[in-house]
Design a protein around this motif. Structure first.
Motif, PDB file in Angstrom:
ATOM      1  N   ASN A   1     -46.485 -31.266   6.095  1.00 18.37           N
ATOM      2  CA  ASN A   1     -46.221 -31.745   4.945  1.00 18.37           C
ATOM      3  C   ASN A   1     -46.950 -32.975   4.361  1.00 18.37           C
ATOM      4  OD1 ASN A   1     -43.930 -34.071   3.431  1.00 18.37           O
ATOM      5  ND2 ASN A   1     -44.291 -31.893   2.139  1.00 18.37           N
ATOM      6  N   LEU A   2     -47.573 -32.881   3.200  1.00 16.36           N
ATOM      7  CA  LEU A   2     -48.093 -34.015   2.787  1.00 16.36           C
ATOM      8  C   LEU A   2     -47.798 -34.634   1.463  1.00 16.36           C
ATOM      9  CD1 LEU A   2     -51.681 -32.663   3.659  1.00 16.36           C
ATOM     10  CD2 LEU A   2     -50.629 -34.674   4.521  1.00 16.36           C
ATOM     11  N   ASP A   3     -46.964 -33.655   0.626  1.00 13.15           N
ATOM     12  CA  ASP A   3     -46.459 -33.947  -0.641  1.00 13.15           C
ATOM     13  C   ASP A   3     -45.324 -33.205  -1.144  1.00 13.15           C
ATOM     14  OD1 ASP A   3     -46.055 -35.180  -3.115  1.00 13.15           O
ATOM     15  OD2 ASP A   3     -48.405 -36.072  -2.715  1.00 13.15           O
ATOM     16  N   MET A   4     -44.677 -33.706  -2.236  1.00  9.35           N
ATOM     17  CA  MET A   4     -43.662 -32.978  -2.754  1.00  9.35           C
ATOM     18  C   MET A   4     -43.370 -33.253  -4.126  1.00  9.35           C
ATOM     19  SD  MET A   4     -43.072 -36.090  -0.743  1.00  9.35           S
ATOM     20  CE  MET A   4     -43.516 -37.197  -1.916  1.00  9.35           C
ATOM     21  N   ALA A   5     -42.444 -32.785  -5.081  1.00  6.55           N
ATOM     22  CA  ALA A   5     -42.336 -32.707  -6.443  1.00  6.55           C
ATOM     23  C   ALA A   5     -40.821 -32.246  -6.492  1.00  6.55           C
ATOM     24  CB  ALA A   5     -43.248 -32.205  -7.032  1.00  6.55           C
ATOM     25  N   VAL A   6     -40.374 -32.757  -7.594  1.00  7.92           N
ATOM     26  CA  VAL A   6     -38.864 -32.280  -7.923  1.00  7.92           C
ATOM     27  C   VAL A   6     -38.787 -31.929  -9.219  1.00  7.92           C
ATOM     28  CG1 VAL A   6     -36.518 -32.974  -7.756  1.00  7.92           C
ATOM     29  CG2 VAL A   6     -37.938 -33.775  -5.988  1.00  7.92           C
ATOM     30  N   LYS A   7     -37.958 -30.680  -9.295  1.00  5.71           N
ATOM     31  CA  LYS A   7     -37.472 -30.341 -10.800  1.00  5.71           C
ATOM     32  C   LYS A   7     -36.087 -29.989 -10.519  1.00  5.71           C
ATOM     33  CE  LYS A   7     -37.990 -27.411 -14.807  1.00  5.71           C
ATOM     34  NZ  LYS A   7     -38.686 -26.241 -15.306  1.00  5.71           N
ATOM     35  N   GLY A   8     -35.278 -30.759 -11.667  1.00  5.43           N
ATOM     36  CA  GLY A   8     -33.670 -30.293 -11.443  1.00  5.43           C
ATOM     37  C   GLY A   8     -33.203 -30.708 -10.153  1.00  5.43           C
TER      38      GLY A   8
ATOM     39  N   GLY B   1     -33.419 -32.900 -19.631  1.00  7.44           N
ATOM     40  CA  GLY B   1     -32.738 -31.600 -19.096  1.00  7.44           C
ATOM     41  C   GLY B   1     -32.937 -31.424 -17.949  1.00  7.44           C
ATOM     42  N   ASN B   2     -33.446 -30.225 -17.582  1.00  5.94           N
ATOM     43  CA  ASN B   2     -33.819 -29.862 -16.131  1.00  5.94           C
ATOM     44  C   ASN B   2     -35.205 -30.574 -15.652  1.00  5.94           C
ATOM     45  OD1 ASN B   2     -33.481 -28.652 -13.736  1.00  5.94           O
ATOM     46  ND2 ASN B   2     -34.282 -26.616 -14.430  1.00  5.94           N
ATOM     47  N   SER B   3     -35.270 -31.699 -15.820  1.00  2.00           N
ATOM     48  CA  SER B   3     -36.531 -32.477 -15.656  1.00  2.00           C
ATOM     49  C   SER B   3     -37.029 -32.580 -14.336  1.00  2.00           C
ATOM     50  CB  SER B   3     -36.067 -33.846 -16.223  1.00  2.00           C
ATOM     51  OG  SER B   3     -35.333 -34.487 -15.474  1.00  2.00           O
ATOM     52  N   SER B   4     -38.503 -32.718 -14.372  1.00  5.12           N
ATOM     53  CA  SER B   4     -39.173 -33.124 -13.174  1.00  5.12           C
ATOM     54  C   SER B   4     -39.057 -34.411 -12.833  1.00  5.12           C
ATOM     55  CB  SER B   4     -40.425 -32.796 -13.257  1.00  5.12           C
ATOM     56  OG  SER B   4     -41.042 -33.180 -14.456  1.00  5.12           O
ATOM     57  N   GLY B   5     -39.782 -35.199 -11.794  1.00  3.57           N
ATOM     58  CA  GLY B   5     -39.619 -36.456 -11.701  1.00  3.57           C
ATOM     59  C   GLY B   5     -41.008 -36.946 -11.837  1.00  3.57           C
ATOM     60  N   LYS B   6     -41.518 -38.029 -11.190  1.00  5.79           N
ATOM     61  CA  LYS B   6     -42.750 -38.606 -11.386  1.00  5.79           C
ATOM     62  C   LYS B   6     -43.254 -39.160  -9.981  1.00  5.79           C
ATOM     63  CE  LYS B   6     -45.011 -42.341 -14.111  1.00  5.79           C
ATOM     64  NZ  LYS B   6     -44.861 -43.277 -15.089  1.00  5.79           N
ATOM     65  N   GLY B   7     -44.642 -39.024  -9.920  1.00  6.84           N
ATOM     66  CA  GLY B   7     -45.421 -39.315  -8.679  1.00  6.84           C
ATOM     67  C   GLY B   7     -46.377 -40.035  -8.885  1.00  6.84           C
ATOM     68  N   GLY B   8     -47.655 -40.389  -7.985  1.00  8.89           N
ATOM     69  CA  GLY B   8     -48.436 -41.106  -8.037  1.00  8.89           C
ATOM     70  C   GLY B   8     -49.882 -40.671  -8.635  1.00  8.89           C
TER      71      GLY B   8
END
Length: 427
Positions: free
Chosen positions: A106-113, A205-212
């Motif tokens: 693993n090197l990264d990640m993102a989130v939605k909902g 709403g079913n939002s995503s987050g924020k990254g670099g």
């Protein structure tokens, strides 16, 4: 993982990897001296091992932090090649580790909902994080990242290259043996063509987050985008727990970062910045390319300006350290308007004309960028104690990741920026 005797497929891969060394050894009779080279020996992993290794464990301390991501009052911190820390950040002055998702490669990640997406070497995995103390794997998309460490993996292969282990190779050197050959010298095998980071713009709403900004991975609306060294991969995540592979778009070599802004994708490479129209999210269309000298190239955008850092170093294939300001009011014809010399710029972020710039071992610099032609004259603060890698500005709080941990600052008053907390590295 193994390095022993291999089945036929693995033997074929190994033969291709070590052929240069075999050819070099044939000229040893003509050499009189000995030269030591660094060789990277492949380590193989079975797909069954890959799938069985993913699990949730109790909270752990940081050892080798990588990328960062934020969604709601949670932080997600990558432990390089190991997995993801989930942190309760409801009180930024006292963040608290909750759990750790063990994800090899693993090197990264993102989130939605409530779904977290992460790379698991060559696969994409999706987790339900509704309860951070009881995370569940809900889906896996195989072969999304087919070029790990620059090695093409057959979709049906039962084994893949998970890493390269550094070893020393001694061989005679002379007129015909003075070079170890391409692919074996100066760490060529360590080039990672699959790693990605994450950045996205929060939505209701079913939002995503924020990254670099050091991004190879982004979410825009109902689509997830990843970039390898040469391709843009589109995934449909309208059903968040069941991502579907979409179109793959050839971009050219040396792709490094991706940043979404205003229905466009800004893609950084070692030779320039590509702009894609994302009005049709299933099939982005190339608008233009702004070329620059060979260098690492994270990009962020605000309004009609793109901010690009170029830095030197072996991984960047360049000798330039500077900040570039590019006018993108006409995305089909981006124009360089200003260049600022820097020390060794890495990730960056911008929030309402406040520019946050990571300078590696030289720390974090914060500028008033309202006048983009006089940025160097408007340094607000310089935190020299950090080895700063990337930042996420969040309106009033700043997340900073570096070699020694995660820092949080309150910048609501730019004349009195305050440290809120630090999650240190434990080695």
């Amino acid at each position: 993982m193994r390095k022993g005797p291999l089945p036929v497929l693995q033997q074929a891969i190994a033969l291709l990897l070590f052929l240069p060394a075999m050819l070099l050894s044939s000229c040893s009779d003509e050499c009189e001296s000995t030269t030591t080279f660094i060789v990277y020996e492949p380590v193989y992993m079975l797909r069954t091992e890959l799938k069985n290794a993913v699990k949730v464990t109790p909270a752990q301390t940081l050892k080798e932090p990588g990328k960062i991501y934020t969604k709601g009052h949670y932080l997600f911190i990558n432990e390089v090649n190991k997995g993801v820390h989930i942190v309760d950040n409801s009180n930024p002055s006292l963040p608290r580790f909750l759990s750790f998702i063990d994800i090899p490669g693993n090197l990264d990640m993102a989130v939605k909902g409530n779904i977290l997406y992460a790379d698991n070497y060559i696969d994409l995995v999706a987790f339900d994080i509704s309860n951070p103390l009881d995370v569940r794997l809900v889906s896996r998309v195989e072969n999304i990242f087919p070029t790990y460490f620059g090695m093409v993996v057959n979709d049906t292969a039962a084994v893949f290259i998970s890493e390269f282990v550094e070893t020393q190779l001694k061989q005679p050197a002379g007129t015909d043996c003075s070079s170890a050959g391409p692919g074996w010298r100066n760490g060529w095998m360590t080039f990672d063509g699959r790693s990605f980071a994450s950045t996205s713009v929060a939505q209701p709403g079913n939002s995503s987050g924020k990254g670099g900004s050091m991004a190879r991975f982004t979410i825009s609306g109902d689509h997830l985008y990843t970039v390898s060294n040469s391709d843009l991969q589109v995934l449909d995540i309208s059903n968040t727990s069941n991502p579907k592979k979409g179109e793959k778009i050839r971009l050219g070599w040396g792709i490094e970062t991706i940043f979404p802004y205003d229905n466009k994708l800004f893609i950084g490479s070692t030779t320039g910045m590509h702009i894609y129209d994302n009005s049709n999210p299933t099939s982005p269309v190339h608008l233009s390319t702004y070329a620059h000298v060979n260098s690492c190239d994270p990009v962020v955008v605000e309004g009609d300006l793109a901010w690009v850092t170029l830095r030197s170093g072996n991984a960047c294939a360049g000798f330039t350290n500077q900040l570039e300001v590019i006018n993108i009011s006409n995305p089909r014809s981006p124009q360089l308007v200003k260049t600022y010399p820097m020390q060794n710029p890495h990730g960056l972020g911008i929030d309402r004309s406040t520019l946050f710039l990571c300078e590696g071992k030289y720390g974090l610099k914060i500028f008033d960028a309202k006048d983009h032609l006089k940025v160097s004259e408007n340094l607000i603060s310089h935190f020299k104690e950090h080895d700063a890698f990337d930042v996420i500005p969040m309106g009033s709080n700043l997340l900073l990741i570096g070699q020694d941990g995660l820092y949080q600052y309150d910048y609501s008053n730019l004349k009195d920026i305050k440290l809120l907390s630090k999650l240190p590295v434990s080695r």
